[in-house]
Every structure is written in C-alpha cells, then in structure tokens.
Design an enzyme around this catalytic site. Structure first.
Site, short mmCIF file in Angstrom:
data_model
loop_
_atom_site.label_atom_id
_atom_site.label_comp_id
_atom_site.label_asym_id
_atom_site.label_seq_id
_atom_site.Cartn_x
_atom_site.Cartn_y
_atom_site.Cartn_z
N GLY A 165 -47.95 -44.66 25.14
CA GLY A 165 -46.80 -44.04 24.51
C GLY A 165 -46.61 -44.52 23.09
N SER A 166 -45.37 -44.59 22.66
CA SER A 166 -45.08 -44.81 21.23
C SER A 166 -45.42 -46.21 20.74
CB SER A 166 -43.61 -44.50 20.95
OG SER A 166 -43.36 -43.12 21.08
N VAL A 167 -45.66 -47.17 21.63
CA VAL A 167 -46.16 -48.47 21.16
C VAL A 167 -47.47 -48.27 20.40
CG1 VAL A 167 -47.14 -50.68 21.92
CG2 VAL A 167 -45.00 -49.88 22.89
N LYS A 212 -48.12 -46.10 18.35
CA LYS A 212 -47.87 -45.71 16.97
C LYS A 212 -48.08 -46.88 16.01
CE LYS A 212 -44.75 -41.95 18.25
NZ LYS A 212 -43.36 -41.54 18.51
#
Length: 749
Positions: A326-328, A330
C-alpha cells in the site's frame, strides 16, 4: 610284498598326506583371510557390540541471550533414572525399590518390578526428563533405605524459555523431544546450539551381563554454543504489549507484526508477531476458540485442522508473509523519482479525485480530489493520482530496476528460517515486465507484494544515506568458555540512492509525520518521519463480497539523524476503521514513545510542545498542608485534599507520588488521615470521545488525564480517543493519571 613296493606305498601316502595338509592350510588361510581382511571390520564391530553397552549422554544446548545478556532460552538440568538390578541381592530389595519409585515417578509398580528383576543388567532406563524436584525425592529415598548402588541418576537437559507472555516466541522457535531445533532460531542455528553428545561405555562379561563401575568409561559431552542476539528484551516487551492492545482495540482477525531495526547496521532490535504461542508448550493451540472448533470436527478432519492451526501460530509473519504494502511503498516510489530527477519538491500534480489508466478509473481516497498540489503536498496527502503520474514519469524499466535494487526481488538473507521474497508483475509471463496499468497501481503499492522485513529494510536504506544493509538477528556466537566464535558485522549490499536524496526524503517524511498522513504516529520532541499504508487484500476476503485490508505504518527517528526504523502491520482489522493512520500509526507512536528515551535518543521539543510538558510532582509527604499548597502553586499544579483541613495537618500520602509526572495544570491529591488515604474512585470510559469530552469525564471522576497522540493535528480536524491506559471500571486512587490516546479520524491511505 617286495621292499620296492613298500617304499612306493610310503611315498604315495606321504605325498597324499602332504597334499591334504597343504589343502587344509590353504583352506584355513583362505578362511583367516576372509575373517581378518574381508569380514574383519564387521566382526570386530559385532564383538564390540557384544562386549560393550554404549549410552549417549546429551550435550547441554547453548543458551539464547538478548543483546544485554539476558536469557531468552536456556537448558535446565533434568535427569534420566536408571536401574542397576544386578546390585539388588534379594526379592525384598527389588520389591522395595519398585514400590518406592512407583510412588515418586507415578509409574506402575508392576512395570518397575519387571525391570528390577532383570538381574543381568547394570543399566536399565526407567524414565527420562525427570525434573530436579523428583530427582531430590529419589536421592532422599535412596538415603532413607540405604541404597548405595542400584539406582543411578544421569544428568540430562530440557529446553526452557524463562520469560512470560510468549516473549519473542516466533523468533526463538522451539525444540522437539530430542532437543532438536524445529522452528525459529532454534532451527536456524541448530548445529551451533546442539553441541556434541558424550558417551557412557559399559563393559559386558562373557554371559552378556553388564560389569561394574570399574569397567565403565565416560566421554563427557561438549556443550553447545550460545547465541547473543541483537534483540533487546525491553524493546521486545514494548512491541508485544502494544501489538496486543492494537489487536484488541481494532478487532484484528489475522494477527499482527512489528519490527524495529537499527537503520545503520541492520540489527533487529525487536521483532514481534501476535497472536503467537508458548514456546514451552508449542503444540498447544493458543487460540481457545479455534481449538474448541477443531474438537467439534469429525475425527478424520481433526488432525489436518490441528496441524494447520499449529503451523499458522508458529509462522513468523514478519519474514514469511507476502502482502501488498500500500501507501508505505510511496516512500520507495518517491526515492525513485527524486533520485532520477524526474520530480522535485515543487513539481505540480493535479488530483480531481481519480485518474484514468488503460481504460480503468483509479480513485483517490479523497473522492473530491486534492486539486492542485506540489510533490511534497502529494506525499503528505498520500495522493494516488499523483503517484500514478509519478510512476509513468519514472518508466517501467527504471521502476523494476529500483524494485530490485531496494532488495524486493530477493530474500533479505535475514538469519531466520522460512523467509519469502517479493513478487513483481509478470506481464506476458515475463518477470519484471509491466503494463502501463501495472506501473500506475504499483507506484502506490498495489499489485506487487513484499514481506514486512523487506519493506523495513528498504525504508532503512532510504533514510540511512542510501545504503541497503543486511538485516540480522544474531550478533555473536559464543562458546561455553565465553569465547566469540563468530561476530556479525554490518554488511552493506549496495548504494541504492545518494546521501543527498536520502536527506531530502527524510525531511519530507518528517513533515508528513507532523502535518500529513503520518501525523497519528507523531511523537512529541523526537522529530519522527513516517508514512501510513492501507492496502486491499484483493481476492483474500474472509467473507464473499467483503473487502479486507492490511493497515500499516513505517517510520523512523530522529528524522535529522535516523537511528531506528519501525514497521507496524495489522492483518484484517474489523474495528471502527481499517486505515493505517487510524489502526497502525498509534501503535508506532506508543512504542517509539517508550523505546526512544530508552535508547538514549535526545528529545528536542518545539516551543508549543515545551509549554505542554508534564510537571514532576514535588515531595509532599510529611509536609504541613499549608506548605504543600504553596509548593504545588509554585509548580503550577492544583490540589485536592481528602481528610481534615481545619488545623495544621500533615500530608500522609499524595497521588501522584513524588517524582511522578503530572499533566500540565493537573491536580495532586493530598491525604491527611489514614481513613481518607483508602479512598478509591472508578475509572470511566474515556474512549470514543473528543478531547473536551474525555477531559470532562476524567475530572468528574477525580482523575488526571494525560493526552497523547494527535500530534500536529491540522486545523478543523477533531481527534477522537482510541485507548486508555487504565481500563474502564478499574478502582484507583483519586488523582491517578490516565493516559488517553487520540487519533485523527482521517481516511488517508
């Protein structure tokens, strides 16, 4: 008969006799050759087996210690009970021994009597792994009945894990009945820990009867090596305690994990998986509900279900499970873009609430859109459309190159068994090949999988100056004399990004932890950097047509000189929210709040934080009530008195006690007589409230409230309380400080 005939007969007979003798000697020579040369080794072995009885003496398995030398696993002495029936001279003595040992060992008297009647034996094993308490009873029994020979106790060892609450169970693993390592470090380092067994060799006479002690020879066992870990017991306790709280508060269904790493060396300071197991009883299913369900299954299904349940609780989720980060992720995409120079802090991005790629509409968590924003704002907003665009700016080839360079294509090589590795896209069946849609969703951590240890190792490289280091759990292997056999040194695999990019992104992540998606992980005074993650478990829901999620938070501190990084990961939360900012970030904050001062990281408060710092309660016991009031007023604290106040009373008790922290403008309760000092109040529910509501409830109950979390909350956001340090309904002294954790209820992925 003529003389010539007689001579010829004698000659013929002599020739025949010589021939027979030569044939006989030839047969004998052939037989001796066969016995000595061809069959000699086998016959010698069989002769030794007939003449000697060989008993293995178990070696003491090496201990496992934390980095400060505190025991995590050790081998305690147990005993093997051996009968030597040849020393029992009459039936009465044999019956006496059988009866006495039966009562001590809990064995059938008839079984023991049968063993005692084997009067040809000097060595008959009765029972193994007998605890020292039982051994002492046997010693007392021998002394009471004046038994000098006939019962022998041989020292053996049993693996023992001395800490409560299953501490580090999945890391340590466990051993089998023969002390062989079956999981975790016990398995990974089995050869180092095992040592070399000894031997007790007993001679036998021609009748096959064991001979006395004079004909025994003992070869001592050599103890195994000890492991000194990088794991810190204090940090491990903190991780496990807060993970358990997070599981309970967020109704997590498929376990949780957290890892703390030294970003500069790769040393794992803590690694926890909850719910786990008791390494002293590893074959007991710890989930009581699941154990009860298994017992209701048909017999033919029960064994399989039990095996699966045990395998699940033994599994080290931190190294063996793949998940969508997920957004980790990013953080990694940001590092790619900054390093390649395709993006700067001011690079503009537009977000209308979605973006189109390959005919597919991909939404942003903020459905109304973020509008115009620069790159730093897009990172703090955790904006999917912006990162989808960034992915296309990086390109498919560079994206895969960096995915591999950050270590996701290979196992990290951590010294634990069962490690998995990341899975990349394979467009057209070619690993590493991506479609434009793959690139778009991969840029914000969907469609590709990693393991928690891979994710944390990669983030550590982002903030430590760009170096990908080897994670490890064992620091030293030490022999039983205290000599270091092997030392684990820092291993840098490669330079992934530049130091300049590392410093730049570390600062961006610090800003994100103050005012962006990571603010629920903010720790006042510690310059934390971090990023949330909320990933959908596509096709893995526990129920049809229901989406399940993984909530995570990855951060580090201090942001201006990173020392430690931490990943928190909850699998399938079913509580009020599944977002990483709501579920995982508070756990990160609470653990960091405890371990950073423990590690000696200096706290640097900003001006507003400094004004809100706790006050240390002065010493008031034994002080007159007027003087106590004056001291509290000077400290900026209020007070409440229980007991008489009409004279010059002396304070007999205070809450909070001297030296304890009191929230700014908090209240110290003073007791002036013995009767009042026994007063208690009931802790109310302080969760699911605004700060004003929780403060009012605490004050009305006669308690102090310490507000934690929700650092850097943006204007217009209303934090809500999610946990309290003292449970609702508890009876405590008035003035007790209850810490209440608040988070912002955003929906940032």
């Amino acid at each position: 008969m003529s003389k010539g005939t007689t001579v010829r007969m004698w000659r013929r007979s002599l020739i025949i006799l010589v021939a027979l003798v030569m044939v006989g000697f030839g047969v004998l020579a052939v037989r001796l050759f066969q016995l000595q040369i061809i069959d000699g080794e086998d016959l010698q072995s069989r002769a030794i087996d007939q003449q000697l009885a060989d008993t293995t003496i178990q070696a003491k398995r090496g201990s496992i210690l934390d980095r400060n030398g505190e025991s995590l696993a050790e081998s305690a002495s147990v005993w093997t009970v051996v009968l030597e029936p040849v020393y029992f001279k009459d039936d009465a003595r044999r019956a006496e021994v059988a009866k006495g040992l039966s009562a001590i060992l809990g064995m059938e008297e008839s079984v023991l009597l049968e063993k005692a009647n084997n009067t040809k034996s000097y060595h008959t094993i009765v029972k193994r792994k007998v605890e020292s308490e039982i051994k002492d009873q046997i010693v007392a029994f021998k002394a009471e009945h004046e038994i000098t020979a006939g019962i022998r106790l041989i020292e053996d060892y049993k693996r023992y894990y001395p800490n409560d609450n299953n501490l580090a169970a999945v890391v340590l693993g466990f051993t089998g009945t023969d002390s062989q390592g079956l999981a975790g470090l016990e398995k990974q380092y089995d050869k180092d820990l095992t040592g070399e067994p000894g031997r007790l060799v007993t001679a036998k006479n021609a009748r096959g009867t064991d001979m006395p002690y004079d004909y025994e020879q003992m070869v001592p066992a050599k103890s195994g090596n000890n492991l000194k870990l990088t794991i810190d017991k204090f940090i491990q306790y903190s991780l496990e305690r807060h993970l358990e709280e997070g599981i309970k508060n967020n109704q997590v269904k498929k376990r949780a994990t957290a890892i703390v790493m030294d970003v500069n060396t790769g040393a794992i300071l803590g690694m926890a998986v909850k719910e786990d197991f008791d390494p002293n009883n590893p074959f007991t299913i710890t989930d009581e509900v699941k154990a009860a369900e298994i017992e209701t299954l048909p017999e033919e299904e029960r064994a399989k279900a039990r095996t699966e349940a045990l395998g699940e609780q033994w599994r080290n989720k931190a190294v063996s499970d793949n998940y969508y980060p997920g957004s980790v992720f990013k953080i990694i995409t940001s590092a790619m873009g900054l390093q390649e120079g395709v993006v700067t802090e001011q690079t503009p991005f537009e977000c209308p609430g979605y973006f189109m790629q390959s005919g597919r509409r991909i939404k942003c968590h903020k459905t109304t859109g973020h509008g115009h924003q620069n790159f730093l704002q897009a990172l703090c907003n955790s904006c999917n459309p912006a990162f989808g665009k960034l992915g296309s700016m990086i390109g498919t080839e560079k994206f895969y190159d960096y995915f591999s360079a950050f270590g996701f294509s290979d196992r990290t090589g951590i010294d634990l068994p069962g490690e998995a590795k990341g899975q990349f896209f394979n467009a057209g069946g070619v690993v590493g090949a991506m479609t434009d849609l793959d690139l778009a969703i991969g840029s914000f951590g969907q469609g590709l999988t990693v393991t928690p240890i891979q994710m944390l190792t990669a983030v550590a490289s982002v903030v430590n100056g760009g170096r990908l280091v080897q994670p490890h759990v064992v620091d030293q292997i030490i022999d039983d004399q205290g000599n270091v056999v092997k030392q684990s040194d820092t291993q840098t695999k490669r330079q992934v990004i530049s130091e300049e990019t590392s410093k730049q992104l570390s600062e961006y992540l610090r800003i994100n932890a103050v005012e962006g998606s990571g603010k629920n992980g903010y720790v006042a005074g510690y310059r934390v950097g971090g990023k949330t993650g909320t990933s959908e478990k596509i096709g893995q829901s526990m129920q049809p047509n229901i989406k399940d999620y993984i909530s995570s938070y990855c951060g580090f501190a201090p942001a201006d000189d990173p020392q430690v990084a931490m990943l928190v990961f909850y699998d399938t939360p079913k509580g009020d929210s599944y977002y990483g900012s709501f579920v995982a970030a508070p756990t990160f904050r609470e653990v960091m709040e405890e371990i950073l001062p423990y590690l000696g990281v200096e706290r640097k408060f900003n001006e507003s934080e400094e004004k809100e710092q706790d006050v240390i309660a002065p010493e008031l016991v034994g002080v007159s009530l007027p003087e106590a009031r004056t001291n509290l007023e000077q400290a900026g604290l209020t007070y409440k008195v229980y007991g008489p106040t009409d004279g010059n009373q002396t304070v007999l008790r205070q809450i909070p006690e001297q030296g304890k922290a009191v929230p700014k403008s908090g209240t110290v309760v003073l007791f002036t007589d013995n009767q009042s000092s026994n007063t208690v109040v009931t802790v109310p529910k302080l969760t699911q409230m605004t700060m004003a509501q929780a403060n009012e409830a605490a004050v009305n109950a006669g308690l102090n409230i310490k507000i934690s979390g929700a650092g850097g909350t943006s204007e217009g956001e209303t934090p809500v309380s999610v946990s309290q340090s003292v449970e609702e309904g508890a009876q405590v002294s008035p003035g007790t400080v209850v810490e209440v954790v608040f988070v912002t209820q955003d929906r940032i992925e």
